[in-house]
Structures are given as structure tokens and as C-alpha cells.
Scaffold this motif. Sequence first.
Motif, mmCIF file in Angstrom:
data_model
loop_
_atom_site.group_PDB
_atom_site.id
_atom_site.type_symbol
_atom_site.label_atom_id
_atom_site.label_comp_id
_atom_site.label_asym_id
_atom_site.label_seq_id
_atom_site.Cartn_x
_atom_site.Cartn_y
_atom_site.Cartn_z
ATOM 1 N N LEU A 263 0.825 -1.207 0.000
ATOM 2 C CA LEU A 263 0.000 0.000 0.000
ATOM 3 C C LEU A 263 0.863 1.262 0.000
ATOM 4 C CD1 LEU A 263 -2.821 -1.051 2.470
ATOM 5 C CD2 LEU A 263 -3.031 -0.714 0.005
ATOM 6 N N THR A 264 1.973 1.236 0.727
ATOM 7 C CA THR A 264 2.862 2.396 0.748
ATOM 8 C C THR A 264 3.504 2.598 -0.619
ATOM 9 O OG1 THR A 264 3.300 1.953 3.088
ATOM 10 C CG2 THR A 264 4.804 3.443 1.950
ATOM 11 N N ALA A 265 3.908 1.494 -1.247
ATOM 12 C CA ALA A 265 4.467 1.585 -2.596
ATOM 13 C C ALA A 265 3.430 2.101 -3.580
ATOM 14 C CB ALA A 265 4.978 0.215 -3.030
ATOM 15 N N ALA A 266 2.207 1.597 -3.471
ATOM 16 C CA ALA A 266 1.133 2.060 -4.365
ATOM 17 C C ALA A 266 0.836 3.536 -4.139
ATOM 18 C CB ALA A 266 -0.122 1.224 -4.143
ATOM 19 N N ALA A 267 0.919 3.997 -2.877
ATOM 20 C CA ALA A 267 0.688 5.411 -2.592
ATOM 21 C C ALA A 267 1.724 6.278 -3.289
ATOM 22 C CB ALA A 267 0.731 5.642 -1.079
ATOM 23 N N SER A 268 2.965 5.832 -3.299
ATOM 24 C CA SER A 268 4.008 6.585 -3.993
ATOM 25 C C SER A 268 3.727 6.649 -5.488
ATOM 26 C CB SER A 268 5.362 5.928 -3.737
ATOM 27 O OG SER A 268 6.395 6.606 -4.418
ATOM 28 N N LEU A 269 3.296 5.523 -6.062
ATOM 29 C CA LEU A 269 2.954 5.507 -7.487
ATOM 30 C C LEU A 269 1.756 6.410 -7.770
ATOM 31 C CD1 LEU A 269 3.354 1.672 -8.150
ATOM 32 C CD2 LEU A 269 4.885 3.484 -8.941
ATOM 33 N N ALA A 270 0.779 6.390 -6.881
ATOM 34 C CA ALA A 270 -0.409 7.221 -7.079
ATOM 35 C C ALA A 270 -0.057 8.700 -7.023
ATOM 36 C CB ALA A 270 -1.459 6.885 -6.023
ATOM 37 N N ALA A 271 0.784 9.074 -6.078
ATOM 38 C CA ALA A 271 1.171 10.481 -5.976
ATOM 39 C C ALA A 271 1.885 10.943 -7.240
ATOM 40 C CB ALA A 271 2.062 10.678 -4.755
ATOM 41 N N ALA A 272 2.735 10.068 -7.777
ATOM 42 C CA ALA A 272 3.449 10.420 -9.005
ATOM 43 C C ALA A 272 2.501 10.566 -10.177
ATOM 44 C CB ALA A 272 4.504 9.357 -9.315
ATOM 45 N N GLU A 273 1.350 9.875 -10.114
ATOM 46 C CA GLU A 273 0.348 9.961 -11.179
ATOM 47 C C GLU A 273 -0.665 11.065 -10.941
ATOM 48 O OE1 GLU A 273 0.047 7.953 -14.184
ATOM 49 O OE2 GLU A 273 2.144 7.863 -13.521
ATOM 50 N N GLY A 274 -0.511 11.807 -9.849
ATOM 51 C CA GLY A 274 -1.421 12.907 -9.559
ATOM 52 C C GLY A 274 -2.683 12.506 -8.833
ATOM 53 N N ASP A 275 -2.787 11.258 -8.393
ATOM 54 C CA ASP A 275 -3.975 10.815 -7.638
ATOM 55 C C ASP A 275 -3.649 10.894 -6.154
ATOM 56 O OD1 ASP A 275 -6.258 9.686 -6.634
ATOM 57 O OD2 ASP A 275 -6.281 7.992 -8.038
ATOM 58 N N ARG A 276 -3.650 12.132 -5.657
ATOM 59 C CA ARG A 276 -3.239 12.374 -4.277
ATOM 60 C C ARG A 276 -4.206 11.747 -3.274
ATOM 61 N NH1 ARG A 276 1.620 14.193 -2.142
ATOM 62 N NH2 ARG A 276 1.267 15.186 -0.122
ATOM 63 N N ASP A 277 -5.486 11.771 -3.578
ATOM 64 C CA ASP A 277 -6.462 11.244 -2.629
ATOM 65 C C ASP A 277 -6.296 9.743 -2.446
ATOM 66 O OD1 ASP A 277 -7.400 13.772 -2.361
ATOM 67 O OD2 ASP A 277 -9.233 13.472 -3.532
ATOM 68 N N ALA A 278 -6.092 9.006 -3.542
ATOM 69 C CA ALA A 278 -5.864 7.569 -3.420
ATOM 70 C C ALA A 278 -4.579 7.308 -2.640
ATOM 71 C CB ALA A 278 -5.776 6.923 -4.798
ATOM 72 N N ALA A 279 -3.545 8.102 -2.913
ATOM 73 C CA ALA A 279 -2.280 7.919 -2.216
ATOM 74 C C ALA A 279 -2.451 8.080 -0.722
ATOM 75 C CB ALA A 279 -1.242 8.912 -2.756
ATOM 76 N N LEU A 280 -3.175 9.130 -0.315
ATOM 77 C CA LEU A 280 -3.347 9.378 1.112
ATOM 78 C C LEU A 280 -4.211 8.304 1.768
ATOM 79 C CD1 LEU A 280 -3.807 13.243 0.938
ATOM 80 C CD2 LEU A 280 -1.833 12.012 1.864
ATOM 81 N N ARG A 281 -5.215 7.840 1.076
ATOM 82 C CA ARG A 281 -6.048 6.777 1.639
ATOM 83 C C ARG A 281 -5.236 5.506 1.856
ATOM 84 N NH1 ARG A 281 -9.504 2.433 -1.494
ATOM 85 N NH2 ARG A 281 -10.323 1.325 0.317
ATOM 86 N N TRP A 282 -4.452 5.096 0.846
ATOM 87 C CA TRP A 282 -3.660 3.865 0.983
ATOM 88 C C TRP A 282 -2.587 4.036 2.054
ATOM 89 C CZ3 TRP A 282 -2.959 3.779 -5.029
ATOM 90 C CH2 TRP A 282 -4.161 3.355 -5.614
ATOM 91 N N LEU A 283 -1.984 5.220 2.096
ATOM 92 C CA LEU A 283 -0.943 5.443 3.094
ATOM 93 C C LEU A 283 -1.539 5.464 4.496
ATOM 94 C CD1 LEU A 283 2.084 5.877 3.305
ATOM 95 C CD2 LEU A 283 1.679 8.347 3.169
ATOM 96 N N ALA A 284 -2.714 6.057 4.649
ATOM 97 C CA ALA A 284 -3.374 6.058 5.958
ATOM 98 C C ALA A 284 -3.705 4.636 6.403
ATOM 99 C CB ALA A 284 -4.644 6.906 5.895
ATOM 100 N N THR A 285 -4.112 3.802 5.451
ATOM 101 C CA THR A 285 -4.399 2.399 5.781
ATOM 102 C C THR A 285 -3.135 1.687 6.223
ATOM 103 O OG1 THR A 285 -6.177 2.394 4.141
ATOM 104 C CG2 THR A 285 -5.395 0.257 4.917
ATOM 105 N N ALA A 286 -2.041 1.908 5.485
ATOM 106 C CA ALA A 286 -0.769 1.305 5.866
ATOM 107 C C ALA A 286 -0.333 1.780 7.245
ATOM 108 C CB ALA A 286 0.296 1.643 4.824
ATOM 109 N N ASP A 287 -0.491 3.081 7.524
ATOM 110 C CA ASP A 287 -0.160 3.620 8.845
ATOM 111 C C ASP A 287 -0.943 2.908 9.941
ATOM 112 O OD1 ASP A 287 1.580 5.446 7.755
ATOM 113 O OD2 ASP A 287 0.370 7.208 8.207
ATOM 114 N N ASP A 288 -2.237 2.799 9.718
ATOM 115 C CA ASP A 288 -3.102 2.199 10.727
ATOM 116 C C ASP A 288 -2.703 0.755 11.007
ATOM 117 O OD1 ASP A 288 -5.767 2.484 12.274
ATOM 118 O OD2 ASP A 288 -6.043 0.634 11.128
#
Length: 859
Positions: free
Chosen positions: A523-548
Motif C-alpha cells: 500500500l505504501t508503494a502504491a501510494a508513492s505511485l499514485a502520488a506520481a500519477e497525480g492521484d493524491r487522494d488515493a495515495a493518502l487513503r492507501w498510506l493512511a491504511t498502511a499507517d493504521d
Amino acid sequence: MRRRRDFLRTAFGASIAGLAGCPSQSGDGSSGADTDDGSDGDTATTTDATATPASIEARPPRWTTGEKYGVATVPDHAAADPSRVWATFTAGAVTEVRFPRIDLMNLRTLEFLVVDTVAGETWRTHDTDRTSDDGVERSTTLASEDGLLYEQTATPTDGDWSLAVEWVTDPAREALVGSVSFDGSDRHDLYAVARTACSHSAGADVGRRAGEDGAYTLAAWDGEANDSQHVVLDDDGDPYAVALGLACAGGFDRASALSDDDGQRLLQTGELVDGEAADGVVTLAGRVLSGPGETTLAMGFATDRDGDAATETAVAAAEADYGATRTTYLDAWRDYLDELEIPDSASDGDLSTQYRVAAMTLAAVEDKTYLGAGIASPSVPWGAAVGAINPSDYGYNFVWARDLYQSFTALRAMGDVAGARRATEYVFEYQQDDSGFVPQNTFLDGRTRWGGEQLDEIAFPLVMAYQLRERHDIGFADASYDFAQIRASANYVANSGPATAQERWEEESGYSPSTIAAEIAGLTAAASLAAAEGDRDAALRWLATADDWARNVEDWCATTTGTDEHTTTPYYVRVSDDADPDDGADRPLANGGPTLDERNVIDAGFLELVRLGVVPADDPTVENSVAVVDDTIRVDTPNGPAWYRYNGDGYGEPESGEPWQSDGQGRLWPIFTGERGEYELRRGDSTTDLAPENLLTAMANFANEGRMIPEQVWDREDPTEYGWQFGEGTGSATPLSWSMAQFVRLAHGIDAGAPVETPAVVAERFGRERPQPSLSVPDLPTRTEESPLTYEVTTDAAEVIVHADGRTQRFEVTDGTATVEAPLSGIRTTVTTVAVDDTGELVEAGLSMDRQSVTYAGE
């Protein structure tokens, strides 16, 4: 040590059976494990053609042991017209020659028979039964460090002949070629004996002899009787119909296509019955030499039951200049090795040889039709107990995304970035479905074989895609997969985890530290890919899930109470069934194992949390868990320390040493020696026996004489009828791709001073604590007819993100509250609420998450 072994003997006392990755039992009545195929008894000395050896009874043929000493193919995966032949080698025989794909076996064994025509004695080069001394010494060893070139030798302990055969696959043809050198007397005849199993089955072959007296060839092909049963299919969904030809330079002066009984009679008595044709269970036999000499033997292949084409290929390969064929074969491997980055830790002596063989084997087990499809092992584990009559899904000839990830990490580290990229593209092109799901394992064409849900196998490909972009600048514009596929799998993991239906040993459900580690990394790796693609909301959701999940993994998976057996708390358990590791729940182990308090089921899967960068090596719970692991499942072998998968494992030979058939005991796995080495790299203050360099040497020591590192090694000094040696390989899958990859990866980690597998973004995100915004979400109704569902959250963050029904929305926070609306549809919706303090740098964002499920009862 004694207390640990006494405990293990107690825990393993029950009769237990294997499951994970288990070889298919074909249902053809072929249970039993006395020989490689149930048809071979002690060597006979009579030449009476009417004699019927006692073992010639109605016992179906079987495959051979998973203990392979080598694998051969040409490294021409990128060629427009590659040579689609693979061979493996066991004691005194070629096994399972594969064509036109690496998962399609066409042979049980190709061996040699030496007959003393005066004394009536016979010797087989194949060691068919480890329980008896047949008077032959054998070896299968690497003939060159520059390629997968193997030489097999045989000589009697009390005799006057010797045989050496060097094997290559032909770069110019679809053929296996052997250079034969026989040193004997004029009274010795040397026969090549091939027991066929065309297109994955030995029960419906057609065998034919062709040519003239003194210049014969032999051929076999898959009969039509099996067409409706085949499980290995071509691109059109049709079965392959493989033909093979057998020839030697100048032709066989005697040759026969034999029935099963006549083939067994030949091997036991040395009597070759004249046979032009045979159907069913077929043996092809030809006299290679009469007296001492040298020649070339070849086995050629064709499709469409074209025995003539297969024979023509065999003849051409046998008549060609073997020296030239050998040089071209080795040049291809030299070119491959020249592109690799050999680490200093494995640059000298035996370690250098082991590294090269491990690297080449990882390249060799990739298919050439479905590029990137690296199988788990070119073997049928404990194949001596697996019937070969009917086509079936045999052995480890399939793709597990988890095992492919392990190979990916090694391929990338050693510089085969093209191979790593092909592996990643394969997962997304052939294994992933539209929902983002990746099944437990697949046939090479992507058809589901076993469809269990294992969330680490869905998460790891996200890490693969991230590593290619981060470390090698291979993004979506350069690859065959796209961000939509990353989104699908990341959403699948986020919606389905952290509990998994099966953990990495494919047996237990619940909260697994190893699976959760992979989920967090994915999920953290996917968040990095999402941010690079401009999908900030998906990145933050996946990163928040990984954090939790990172914040809670210890609560879910580490017991604070322990048991009378384990008092060093808290420590991680293998799997918690319900996120309460202190409840003492009974865990009936898979594989027919015992039922144990889940706090007493110990494995080292938690080390993935350290290796993937989620938890530091000096975390007190990790250190406690390491101590419990060492006290419970560590065994110090003559070759170095090794570990079991877990206590109570049943996937391995029983105490007798006979092949596993569902009533065994798991043995020691070399991969854990490598994983422990990577943990010790993180610790940085290892004791002498656990120093990463010493563990790398131990892994090399676990390899057999052909440098193949097995799935399992024998775990005790106690002698068995089958002769397994303490710290040496068993009849399990050998080589195991994961084992070879682990050796390569540890070697590079030693050079780097840290595990090379760790995704940088994971290490950066979880390398230190960050401020976490407050978040209070009311209990949502478990069932509602309202859509969108409206609720109010309280937070000190600036924004709130809500993901529901496949949509992500942002809501502003005013005076510490936000009123949000979550769309609902279908039957069950996961509503994820994320409080966001967005700093602009993804890895610095402060995040909190709440996740609840709601059943929508509206129209």
C-alpha cells in the motif's frame, strides 16, 4: 539445543500431512513410495528373457524425486525463435525434459544401462531407490562455471567400466544433447533407456522404431486418449501433443520401443526384446555403444504428434559437431553472466560458483512462451510417490506471485532488470483480474490453478512496480501495465485486509505478521505511485491504511501473556485468528498437524516487518520473538543454522525418510537462513554463527553437488533407511526458485550493508514517528437504506477524505468538525474516513484512519 529438540519431537509426534505447494496426487491408484516409479526392484543378474521380475506387477509408473542436481536450457528468452527445451538432472538420470514450455514434462527418466554380456550383470546409472546399495557410484556436477553445463558420471564400486555424459540443450534446435564417453571392455554394452511421459502423462504414449538394421532411431508421442484430460493448454485452449525422438550419432545398432513389462525386464535383466512398436506405458531403448567409445546422444522434440519431425531434430542434433554446440551454449550463458553485478561477498571460491549457478537458475526457470513466468521449481516434489499415468497439475510447475516476487528481488539486485520487468509485467498481464485479485497460483497462461486469497501475493506486485520505477526509472509509459491495475490491487488489499484467507504458507487464515508486512509495503508503494500519477487522494487513503495497520500489527499479532512454554513476552505468533493473540484460541494446524494454542505456534514471519522497513530490528517485541523462534524452531546442522517453517509443520518426509504423501514432518528450509541473515544485517551486531557472511556460507553449504539449493534439508543425525544426511537436501523441490533468489539477495545485502529488498518509501515512512491528527467517527449503522450516508466527524486535521463505493471525496473541516456524505450501493460497502494533515511531501503527511462496513438495504 537439547531442550529445543525434545520439544520439537513432542510437537511433531502426531501423524501430519503436507499441503502448501503440495505435489498433486493424480488419483490413479499410485500411492506408495518404495521407488521412483514403483516399477524397479533390485538389479537382476539373469538374462533369461522369460524371467518375470517380481516387481513387474500392475503398479502404475510414477515421476521421480524432486531432488534435482541441475537444470539446463539456453538463456535465449528474448530471442524471436528460442530453443524451448529444458532438462533437469537427478542421480544418474535426466528427468522430466520439458517442451515447448517449462511447465510441460515429457519424460520420466533418460538413463543408461550397462550390460556385461558375458557375466550377465547389469548396472543402471539411475539411482531409483535410496534404500538399497546397487553397486554404482554416481555424480552430477557442474562442468563449467560459465554456464548451466552438467556432467553425469557413473562407475561400479566393484567393476571395470566408467561412464561420463555431458549435457546441453541445443541453441539451434529443440533438442537435448549429450556427449557420451564410455570406458569399458568389449563385453560391455551401453544402452540409453528413456521412459516417456509425453505431454505430462505416461499412460497413453505411442512408441515406434524406425530406420534400418544397425541405424535405428526411436520416437514416442502423446496418444489421443488423454486429449480430454490435459490441463496444460496452448493459447487456443487446446492440449499440446508432444512428440520426442531419440537418436545417436550413426544410429542405434539395436533399438526397441517397449511395453512397460518389457522395459522393466530390460532394466532388471539386461534383455532387450525386439520391439518395433509399443503403446501405453512406453520405454525407448537403444544400444549406444558396444565396448568403449565416444558418441553423441540427442533427444529432439516437436508438436502435433509429429514423431518424424522430432526424430529429424534428434538426428540433426546428434550428428552436429558437439563441440560447436557446446561452445554456442556456453557463449549464451557467458553473455548473460557478463551483464550481471556479482557482489564482493560472493566473488571468490565456492560462493562465487554458488552465486553464478543461483543467478543462472533463476533465469532458466522463466518460460519462453509466457515471458516473465518463472515457476516455483522445475520439479515434482517427492515425485517418487506421485503417479504419472494421467495428465494432471503436477508439482511446482506453476507461478505463485509470492515466489515470483522473491525471484524479482534477486533479478533486480543482480542486474537482470529486463528479467525483473518481465516478471512484473507477467503478473499484471496474466494473473491479475479486473478486481485487482491475484490468485494463489496459476498455470503459465494465467488460468487459476488454486484460487485461494493470499493478500501478500496481491500486495507484492505493487512493490515490484514501485521498485522498477524508483530504482530503474521504468514507469507506466515503459511497461505493459498501467496505474489502473495498481489502483485495482491496492484497493483490493485496502478493502480486504489486514486479515487474510491464507498466509504465506497457504494454510491458515487470520492476522499474519508476514502478510500484514507485505500489505503495508504494498500500500505504501502504491501510494508513492499514485502520488506520481497525480492521484493524491488515493495515495493518502492507501498510506493512511498502511499507517493504521503498522500501528496495530503488534496488538493484533503479538501475545503479551505467552504460555508456560514461552514466557518472553510480548512475542509474535504465527497467525492470530481474530486479532486477539492473548485469547489462547485453539489452532488446528493444516496438513493434518496437531491442535495447539495459537500462542504456541511459532514462525519467523514477523521478520518481514523488519526486512520491508516497517519495524526496526531493535524493536523489543521483535527481539523477544527472535529469542522464541531460536528456542523453538532453530536447529544447528553441520552446514550451519537452519529453521523450520513453524512447529507442527507436516509438509515433509516422515521419520522413515520415505517420500511425503500426506503423513510427514516438515524439515528445515534454507530460505530462513537467508532471511535471518537479512535481519542480522539490520541488527548490525550479530554473533559469530549468525553473522550474515556465515549465513550466506551456510546457504551455499545446503546446496547439493550440482549447486542446487533445496526447499528443505534433513533435520537430524538419526539415520534413516533412505539415507538422508543432516543438513543436506531431501526429496523436496530442488532447486526451489525462492531458495536460489534468497541466496542472491543476501549476497547483495551483505555488500550494501542492509537488505536490498526494502522499498525506500516504506523505510522513509516508518523510519520515525510522525504527528498523527485526531479523528473521531461515530459508529455507523451496520444496515441502512440511506445513500449517501451522512455523518459528522471530529478532527484537528485540515481535511477529511472519505472513500466509499469506489469513490473518494474531500471534505473541509470547520471548527474541528466535518459533515461528510458516503455513497452506498451493492450489498456491503467499506467506508474509509481519513483525517489529513497534508504537508505536500507524501511521506511526511499526518494521517489517521477509521474504517467501517455498512450493508446497504436500499434499491
